[in-house]
Design a protein around this motif. Structure first.
Motif, mmCIF file in Angstrom:
data_model
loop_
_atom_site.group_PDB
_atom_site.id
_atom_site.type_symbol
_atom_site.label_atom_id
_atom_site.label_comp_id
_atom_site.label_asym_id
_atom_site.label_seq_id
_atom_site.Cartn_x
_atom_site.Cartn_y
_atom_site.Cartn_z
ATOM 1 N N LYS A 22 0.818 -1.212 0.000
ATOM 2 C CA LYS A 22 0.000 0.000 0.000
ATOM 3 C C LYS A 22 0.854 1.266 0.000
ATOM 4 N N LEU A 23 2.148 1.130 0.311
ATOM 5 C CA LEU A 23 3.036 2.294 0.346
ATOM 6 C C LEU A 23 3.631 2.538 -1.027
ATOM 7 N N PRO A 24 3.726 3.797 -1.448
ATOM 8 C CA PRO A 24 4.499 4.077 -2.672
ATOM 9 C C PRO A 24 5.927 3.590 -2.506
ATOM 10 N N ARG A 25 6.519 3.118 -3.597
ATOM 11 C CA ARG A 25 7.845 2.501 -3.501
ATOM 12 C C ARG A 25 8.887 3.458 -2.937
ATOM 13 N N ILE A 26 8.865 4.688 -3.425
ATOM 14 C CA ILE A 26 9.863 5.662 -2.949
ATOM 15 C C ILE A 26 9.688 5.921 -1.455
ATOM 16 N N GLU A 27 8.437 6.040 -1.000
ATOM 17 C CA GLU A 27 8.192 6.295 0.416
ATOM 18 C C GLU A 27 8.656 5.122 1.271
ATOM 19 N N ALA A 28 8.414 3.897 0.796
ATOM 20 C CA ALA A 28 8.856 2.715 1.543
ATOM 21 C C ALA A 28 10.371 2.697 1.686
ATOM 22 N N LEU A 29 11.090 3.009 0.611
ATOM 23 C CA LEU A 29 12.549 3.024 0.671
ATOM 24 C C LEU A 29 13.050 4.131 1.584
ATOM 25 N N ALA A 30 12.409 5.299 1.510
ATOM 26 C CA ALA A 30 12.826 6.404 2.377
ATOM 27 C C ALA A 30 12.631 6.045 3.846
ATOM 28 N N LEU A 31 11.498 5.397 4.159
ATOM 29 C CA LEU A 31 11.258 4.976 5.545
ATOM 30 C C LEU A 31 12.320 3.994 6.004
ATOM 31 N N PHE A 32 12.669 3.047 5.146
ATOM 32 C CA PHE A 32 13.666 2.052 5.544
ATOM 33 C C PHE A 32 15.013 2.711 5.819
ATOM 34 N N TYR A 33 15.469 3.546 4.914
ATOM 35 C CA TYR A 33 16.789 4.151 5.082
ATOM 36 C C TYR A 33 16.821 5.118 6.264
ATOM 37 N N ASP A 34 15.705 5.819 6.520
ATOM 38 C CA ASP A 34 15.690 6.794 7.614
ATOM 39 C C ASP A 34 15.553 6.134 8.979
ATOM 40 N N PHE A 35 14.924 4.944 9.027
ATOM 41 C CA PHE A 35 14.637 4.334 10.327
ATOM 42 C C PHE A 35 15.089 2.878 10.391
ATOM 43 N N LYS A 36 16.197 2.569 9.720
ATOM 44 C CA LYS A 36 16.646 1.177 9.721
ATOM 45 C C LYS A 36 17.179 0.728 11.079
ATOM 46 N N ASP A 37 17.338 1.679 12.047
ATOM 47 C CA ASP A 37 17.722 1.265 13.396
ATOM 48 C C ASP A 37 16.602 0.479 14.081
ATOM 49 N N PHE A 38 15.369 0.521 13.533
ATOM 50 C CA PHE A 38 14.275 -0.282 14.080
ATOM 51 C C PHE A 38 14.207 -1.663 13.423
ATOM 52 N N LEU A 39 15.128 -1.960 12.532
ATOM 53 C CA LEU A 39 15.125 -3.254 11.852
ATOM 54 C C LEU A 39 15.334 -4.373 12.867
ATOM 55 N N PRO A 40 14.460 -5.384 12.893
ATOM 56 C CA PRO A 40 14.649 -6.480 13.864
ATOM 57 C C PRO A 40 15.954 -7.223 13.593
ATOM 58 N N ILE A 41 16.538 -7.725 14.657
ATOM 59 C CA ILE A 41 17.756 -8.507 14.496
ATOM 60 C C ILE A 41 17.375 -9.932 14.118
ATOM 61 N N GLY A 42 18.319 -10.631 13.515
ATOM 62 C CA GLY A 42 18.104 -12.036 13.210
ATOM 63 C C GLY A 42 17.472 -12.269 11.853
ATOM 64 N N ARG A 43 16.819 -13.411 11.737
ATOM 65 C CA ARG A 43 16.316 -13.876 10.436
ATOM 66 C C ARG A 43 15.260 -12.944 9.859
ATOM 67 N N ARG A 44 14.396 -12.416 10.720
ATOM 68 C CA ARG A 44 13.339 -11.547 10.200
ATOM 69 C C ARG A 44 13.920 -10.267 9.615
ATOM 70 N N GLY A 45 14.958 -9.729 10.244
ATOM 71 C CA GLY A 45 15.612 -8.553 9.695
ATOM 72 C C GLY A 45 16.237 -8.833 8.336
ATOM 73 N N ASP A 46 16.820 -10.027 8.184
ATOM 74 C CA ASP A 46 17.402 -10.398 6.886
ATOM 75 C C ASP A 46 16.321 -10.499 5.810
ATOM 76 N N GLU A 47 15.156 -11.039 6.180
ATOM 77 C CA GLU A 47 14.066 -11.144 5.211
ATOM 78 C C GLU A 47 13.615 -9.763 4.745
#
Length: 832
Positions: free
Chosen positions: A538-563
């Protein structure tokens, strides 16, 4: 003994009962706090949250399941306050609402005892105990210790309040709420043992028994604050009195020097000049050893530090042996506990010093009574809260902030279940002159409206109010509560950037606060759900990428983060950001993965490099992750990618050698592509014609891919000067090609005169068009055969105009133009 494998727990609902059927006997505990029923199961078995959705809808509003350490937590938000009981039957635990049946439960009672070192501890007998487990945050947001046990059911029938801890009522087991940071809760032999490193102060938080005359006489001490002296030091002309006291110090004898300095320090403190008070007090304690044990000087040092919010310094001062056990010192320790959110021990300290507080100067009374009222509200002690509000109203108006007093009255109505009165009192305070009062009034009103599901304040106004609070007031419980509420509302409204920004601000400002830890857990869960669930689509692609790069410190550790990282790489590929996708996949290979998973992701990286026109990088990725033992599909996928990369590097023979013993439609497609790229025209023509099989028969029109293969075969035969093969191809496909959009081009290629310059130019254009989608065809075939090891398709760019190029337009590079022999001479097959 090997632990049995985890198995699913069967859950059934019947009437007002909820059964949890475990595969083996399981330790449990259960309690209700703040409308939230919490079940704690000491088990490795799994409870599926989906099994609890929609159960007992008339009783249970919401359900959550989580794991903390060795236990599984099931939390049920209850509608109303039904009687909640827990029953056991062999391997089954039953949670019943409003049921009176079942076996009677055995009550648990704490007893005072001593440990091996003679220190005082509290023991709670609990047969069948399976362990003591610390929960990071209970329903109240504070950590707690829970002791689980097997049946039969044993309950803590009523709450027990001690100075250092409390025991909650339970439906089974023992729940300890610590009030001392160093509280120890251990599993003993059939009992829970609660203690501290220096022993417990075991006194119930209830009215103490009457003391005899000797005990009363022992407790009579000179007050540490003389109210009459304190009031006499409060003057309007501060500077004049200051000069008089300084002159008195200068003229004082050695014997009186210390007393005059102490008086000056008290004068400064009484008039609110706290930093100035520290100077003479520090000087007198440094110069006079007797003052270092003086009760008045030590207490004044702690009082000044407390009012300056230097809590560690204050507590160190209050630990002095001369004043450590004084009830008056306990009053100020209680104020520090209140500020730190430790309201239960704060109330214990306030109660011990009640008699002293009544005789205090009004300015100090106001400060302490405000804190006492708030702690009473936090511990649901409505009687004490109402009494303190009444006493505050009786103090002189200039001694108490009247807006804060009105706020306390509104909070009292709120806590007492009078929402209409509370909201009516909160609203006028939204525009209070005191910013802390205005901010807290808005926060409390919003939380009340949310809890009661009222429409007094609309959703937009709620957000606006909370945003205002978060801006106009920084620091303390007020800010973190506002941020927690804001983060929840932003998440519900799917305002992801705002929700993540609020969580980051809370983490930076209050890194150790329990609410921050809860926000971090919730935000990490939201982040994971957003990038792995349907919400990502449901997110525009550019917005999804911007969210990931700006807040990747919330990325879960382990296998789920790799996925999530691999999904992001697919998003980047879809946006044609191939360099960025390669960087992410390379990081996963070099830093995160190992073994077969590393080799599998390397295949995806090689595919991206091929799409990006970097075959050498693709070879490097595959060579650096080569393993002997790999699944057959992974090996074959990597083989195809390596052959394609070698072909793109013009290492045709090596590419063909790799495919020599391989069979399959994708192999045939790649082999034809290698021949075409290597300009081995006869083999390329035969391979493309072989791919077409019997498609020339029947009435079914050719697909786009089949027409492209016909054109490549025709061009290859022309380039190889294979007239017979070209005639055979023309006889097979002339009728079907004549009905397609490529009819004119096919007729020209199969009838072109290579001695004419114009025909050579037109054939070059046809060759370029036929070879343009060579890589795309390979990638499509590869994805169809190996979807698990493929990158996402690139986003298609807008198609170019279908009109033929102008006569003078520059020609695209073609196989003929890139090294074909002069016109009229058959080209020799190329070699890698």
């Amino acid at each position: 003994m090997v632990d049995p494998d985890p198995q699913p727990v069967k859950i059934t609902a019947n009437g007002t009962k909820l059964d949890f059927r475990f595969p083996r006997r399981t330790g449990a505990a259960g309690f209700v706090e703040g409308g939230l029923a919490t079940l704690v199961f000491d088990t490795r078995d799994t409870i599926d949250p989906a099994d609890l959705k929609g159960v007992l809808p008339q009783i249970v509003e919401d359900v959550s399941v989580s794991r903390e350490g060795k236990v599984v937590l099931v939390r049920l938000r209850l509608a109303g306050q039904p009687l909640t009981r827990l029953f056991d039957d062999a391997t089954t635990w039953t949670l019943a609402f409003g049921e009176q049946g079942g076996r009677p439960a055995e009550p648990l009672a704490p007893t005072r005892t001593n440990d091996d070192q003679g220190l005082t501890v509290v023991a709670v007998p609990l047969r069948g105990m399976t362990g003591v487990h610390w929960l990071e945050a209970g329903p109240s947001g504070l950590p707690m210790a829970v002791a689980t046990a097997t049946g039969p059911v044993r309950v803590t029938a009523k709450p027990y309040q001690f100075v250092e801890f409390g025991l909650l009522p339970t439906a089974h087991g023992v729940v300890v709420m610590p009030r001392a940071d160093d509280l120890l809760v251990r599993a003993g032999t059939e009992q829970v043992r609660i203690g501290r490193s220096g022993g417990l102060t075991v006194s119930m938080d209830v009215a103490a028994p009457e003391k005899n005359g000797e005990a009363k006489a022992a407790d009579v001490r000179t007050p540490l604050i003389d109210t009459e002296q304190w009031n006499s030091l409060v003057v309007g002309a501060v500077r004049e009195q200051e000069r008089a006291l300084l002159r008195e110090i200068v003229g004082a004898s050695r014997a009186r020097k210390s007393d005059t300095r102490l008086t000056l320090a008290r004068f400064y403190a009484a008039n609110g000049l706290l930093p100035e008070a520290k100077g003479p007090l520090a000087a007198v304690m440094a110069d006079d050893p007797a003052m270092r044990t003086n009760r008045g000087a030590l207490f004044l040092k702690g009082l000044i530090a407390t009012r300056m919010h230097r809590h560690k310094e204050a507590l160190d001062a209050f630990e002095a042996p001369a004043i450590k056990d004084d009830p008056e010192t306990g009053l100020w320790r209680a104020l520090i506990d209140h500020r730190r959110g430790r309201h239960a021990p704060a109330m214990a300290g306030f109660r011990r010093g009640d008699a002293m507080l009544d005789g205090y100067p009004v300015d100090l009374q106001a400060e302490l009574r405000l804190a006492k009222a708030r702690s009473a509200l936090a511990t649901q002690d409505m009687t004490t809260a109402e009494r303190e509000v009444g006493l505050l109203a009786g103090l002189p108006p200039d001694a108490v902030n009247q807006e804060e007093l009105e706020l306390l009255r509104a909070m009292l109505d709120d806590a007492a279940g009078r929402p209409d009165s509370a909201l009516a009192a909160y609203r006028p305070l939204f525009e209070a002159r005191s910013r802390p009062v205005a901010a807290e009034a808005q926060l409390r009103a919003v939380k009340l409206v949310q809890a009661e599901k009222r429409a007094d304040i609309g959703p937009d106004e709620i957000l606006a109010r909370l945003e205002t609070v978060s801006i106009i007031w920084r620091g303390g419980e007020l800010e973190i509560e506002a941020l927690a509420e804001l983060g929840r509302l932003y998440g519900d409204a799917q305002r992801w950037r705002d929700a993540f920004m609020v969580a980051r601000r809370a983490s930076e400002t209050f890194p150790e606060h329990p609410l921050t830890r809860r926000m971090q857990d919730e935000t990490a869960q939201r982040f994971a759900d957003l990038f792995t669930g349907s919400g990502l689509d449901k997110l525009p692609r550019i917005e999804a990428l911007a969210l990931f790069y700006d807040f990747k410190d919330f990325l879960p550790i382990g296998r789920r983060g790799d996925e999530i990282t691999l999904l992001l790489a697919d998003r980047l590929i879809g946006l044609d950001l191939l360099d960025q996708a390669s960087e992410i996949l390379r990081y996963q290979i070099e830093r995160r993965l190992s073994g077969a998973a590393r080799s599998t992701v390397a295949a995806r990286l090689a595919m991206v490099n091929l799409m990006n026109g970097k075959p050498a990088e693709a070879i490097r990725a595959l060579n650096s992750t080569r393993l002997v033992e790999l699944p057959a599909d992974v090996k074959r996928a990597r083989l195809l990618l390596e052959a394609k990369a070698l072909s793109d590097l013009s290492r045709t023979d090596q590419a063909l050698d790799l495919l020599e013993v391989e069979r399959g439609p994708e192999i045939d497609r790649l082999r034809a592509d290698i021949y075409w790229t290597g300009r081995r025209w006869r083999e390329a023509g035969e391979s493309h014609e072989r791919l077409l099989a019997e498609s020339w028969r029947g009435e079914t029109p050719l697909t786009d891919g089949q027409r492209a293969d016909v054109m490549r075969a025709a061009i290859s035969y022309v380039m190889a000067d294979e007239a017979l093969s070209l005639d055979r191809l023309r006889s097979k496909f002339a009728s079907k090609m004549a009905q397609s959009t490529d009819a004119r081009t096919f007729a020209f290629v199969t009838g072109a005169n290579r001695t004419r310059a114009a025909d050579i130019r037109d054939m070059a254009r046809a060759a370029a068009a036929a070879g343009a989608d060579n890589l795309s065809d390979f990638m499509q075939a590869y994805r169809e055969r190996y979807p698990a090891y493929s990158a996402a398709p690139r986003q298609k760019k807008p198609e170019a105009s279908a009109e033929p190029p102008a006569p003078d337009a520059p020609l695209p590079p073609t196989p003929a133009a890139a090294g074909a022999p002069p016109a009229g001479t058959p080209p020799a097959p190329g070699r890698s």
